[in-house]
Design a protein around this motif. Structure first.
Motif, mmCIF file in Angstrom:
data_model
loop_
_atom_site.group_PDB
_atom_site.id
_atom_site.type_symbol
_atom_site.label_atom_id
_atom_site.label_comp_id
_atom_site.label_asym_id
_atom_site.label_seq_id
_atom_site.Cartn_x
_atom_site.Cartn_y
_atom_site.Cartn_z
ATOM 1 N N ILE A 92 0.832 -1.210 0.000
ATOM 2 C CA ILE A 92 0.000 0.000 0.000
ATOM 3 C C ILE A 92 0.865 1.257 0.000
ATOM 4 N N HIS A 93 1.926 1.254 0.814
ATOM 5 C CA HIS A 93 2.737 2.457 0.978
ATOM 6 C C HIS A 93 3.978 2.491 0.097
ATOM 7 N N GLY A 94 4.248 1.398 -0.634
ATOM 8 C CA GLY A 94 5.349 1.434 -1.589
ATOM 9 C C GLY A 94 6.695 1.005 -1.065
ATOM 10 N N VAL A 95 6.723 0.160 -0.041
ATOM 11 C CA VAL A 95 7.998 -0.409 0.415
ATOM 12 C C VAL A 95 8.386 -1.496 -0.580
ATOM 13 N N SER A 96 9.468 -1.275 -1.289
ATOM 14 C CA SER A 96 9.880 -2.196 -2.346
ATOM 15 C C SER A 96 11.168 -2.910 -1.975
ATOM 16 N N PRO A 97 11.453 -4.029 -2.631
ATOM 17 C CA PRO A 97 12.747 -4.692 -2.414
ATOM 18 C C PRO A 97 13.915 -3.763 -2.727
ATOM 19 N N GLU A 98 13.748 -2.891 -3.723
ATOM 20 C CA GLU A 98 14.817 -1.954 -4.097
ATOM 21 C C GLU A 98 15.090 -0.974 -2.959
ATOM 22 N N MET A 99 14.044 -0.505 -2.291
ATOM 23 C CA MET A 99 14.217 0.405 -1.161
ATOM 24 C C MET A 99 14.954 -0.292 -0.029
ATOM 25 N N VAL A 100 14.532 -1.518 0.279
ATOM 26 C CA VAL A 100 15.184 -2.272 1.357
ATOM 27 C C VAL A 100 16.653 -2.499 1.024
ATOM 28 N N ARG A 101 16.929 -2.878 -0.212
ATOM 29 C CA ARG A 101 18.315 -3.160 -0.625
ATOM 30 C C ARG A 101 19.173 -1.897 -0.538
ATOM 31 N N SER A 102 18.624 -0.768 -0.941
ATOM 32 C CA SER A 102 19.370 0.490 -0.886
ATOM 33 C C SER A 102 19.753 0.839 0.549
ATOM 34 N N LEU A 103 18.834 0.642 1.480
ATOM 35 C CA LEU A 103 19.106 0.961 2.882
ATOM 36 C C LEU A 103 20.109 -0.014 3.494
ATOM 37 N N THR A 104 19.952 -1.297 3.217
ATOM 38 C CA THR A 104 20.880 -2.284 3.788
ATOM 39 C C THR A 104 22.285 -2.102 3.224
ATOM 40 N N GLN A 105 22.384 -1.736 1.956
ATOM 41 C CA GLN A 105 23.696 -1.491 1.361
ATOM 42 C C GLN A 105 24.356 -0.243 1.936
#
Length: 314
Positions: A195-208
């Protein structure tokens, strides 16, 4: 007869058919359908309307054109159409017409009696007629149910399964988010992700970038607009690896890269995150600082600036 008038006539006829169906007490459901062009390639906007004894139902969404077997949407002019959309939960028998790829008609839905039994065996219970109807519309297939069940999620039930299908929580999405660094298993949070747009790309960017975000922080970041792109802009201003809670507070209170840049020009090169938040909460703006400096009040500390605002000194 124009397309609009023809559709109107079909809807009137459908109302009569619905009344007959209710009087006969049949198990199947009937109603109206419309098809419109879509801006999405290889899709059409398909709407279903159903007026039953106690409520009016209307759903409209983008459907793959390939679902409408035998229908040529590229054909110009008027054409009579008859097509069947088969789902595990039941099938929609549809007839009507199209004019230049758009049109309307009547549908007749028949639920598959085996569907409830097979879903029950998977642990998805309390599927009444209305719920099976919704599961047919959103194509909650038995394969989808099995694949989601295999993800070992918390709080998963029939309603969540339908919500997963509506919002696009697929086994592939769950696997991608987990692979990116967040081992989320809460069904409600997965729905909130979509719903809010949490994507795998966002998670990966933050973890990196060295962060270890949990599901709640990711949702809060998206709600308040703390995107990876915005975080990158802060980094250019010298704010790298700011605590995620403070990043969210930055967005809530308006601490922006532009605000930080204006402070630097006024002599405040690198305030602490808590100081920036306090400045925004209490209204210590660049204009406020410029006004004080023009009256000879220079070299004030951030604590002094905040204190002046708290005590109403302008």
């Amino acid at each position: 007869m124009t397309l609009k008038r023809t559709i109107g006539l079909i809807l009137v006829i459908a109302g009569v058919i619905l009344g007959v169906a209710k009087a006969l007490g049949g198990e199947s459901q009937s109603g109206d359908w419309t098809i419109r062009r879509s801006d999405i390639p290889r899709k059409v906007e398909f709407s279903l309307m159903d007026s039953r004894a106690d409520h009016y139902f209307h759903t409209s969404s983008e459907w793959p054109a390939s679902d409408f077997t035998g229908v040529d949407f590229s054909k110009a002019g008027r054409q009579e159409v008859h097509f069947t959309i088969s789902r595990d939960a039941g099938k929609f028998e549809c007839e009507g017409f199209l004019h230049d790829g758009e049109g309307a008609g009547l549908f007749h839905f028949t639920a598959d009696p085996k569907y409830q039994q097979e879903m029950n065996s998977l642990g998805f219970e309390k599927i009444d007629g209305d719920k099976q109807w919704a599961m047919a519309i959103h194509d909650v297939s038995l394969k989808f149910a099995r694949d989601i069940k295999a993800q070992n999620l918390q709080g998963l039930d029939t309603d969540k399964l339908i919500a997963f299908k509506i919002h696009g929580v697929t086994p592939e999405f769950i696997a991608s988010v987990r692979a990116a660094g967040v081992n989320v298993s809460d069904s409600d949070k997965l729905i909130a992700f979509r719903i809010h747009g949490v994507s795998p790309e966002m998670v990966r960017s933050l973890t990196q970038s060295g962060y270890e975000p949990d599901a709640d922080k990711l949702i809060a970041m998206r709600i308040h607009g703390a995107t990876p792109e915005w975080v990158a802009e802060l980094k250019k201003q010298g704010y790298d690896r700011v605590d995620l809670d403070k990043l969210i507070a930055f967005r809530i209170h308006g601490v922006s890269p532009d605000f930080i840049g204006q402070l630097r020009k006024l002599g405040y090169s690198h305030p602490e995150p808590d100081q920036l938040i306090a400045m925004r909460i209490h209204g210590v703006t660049p204009d406020f600082i410029t006004g004080l400096q023009s009256r000879g009040m220079k070299n004030l500390t951030i604590e002094q600036l905040v204190s002046l605002r708290i005590h109403g000194i302008d």
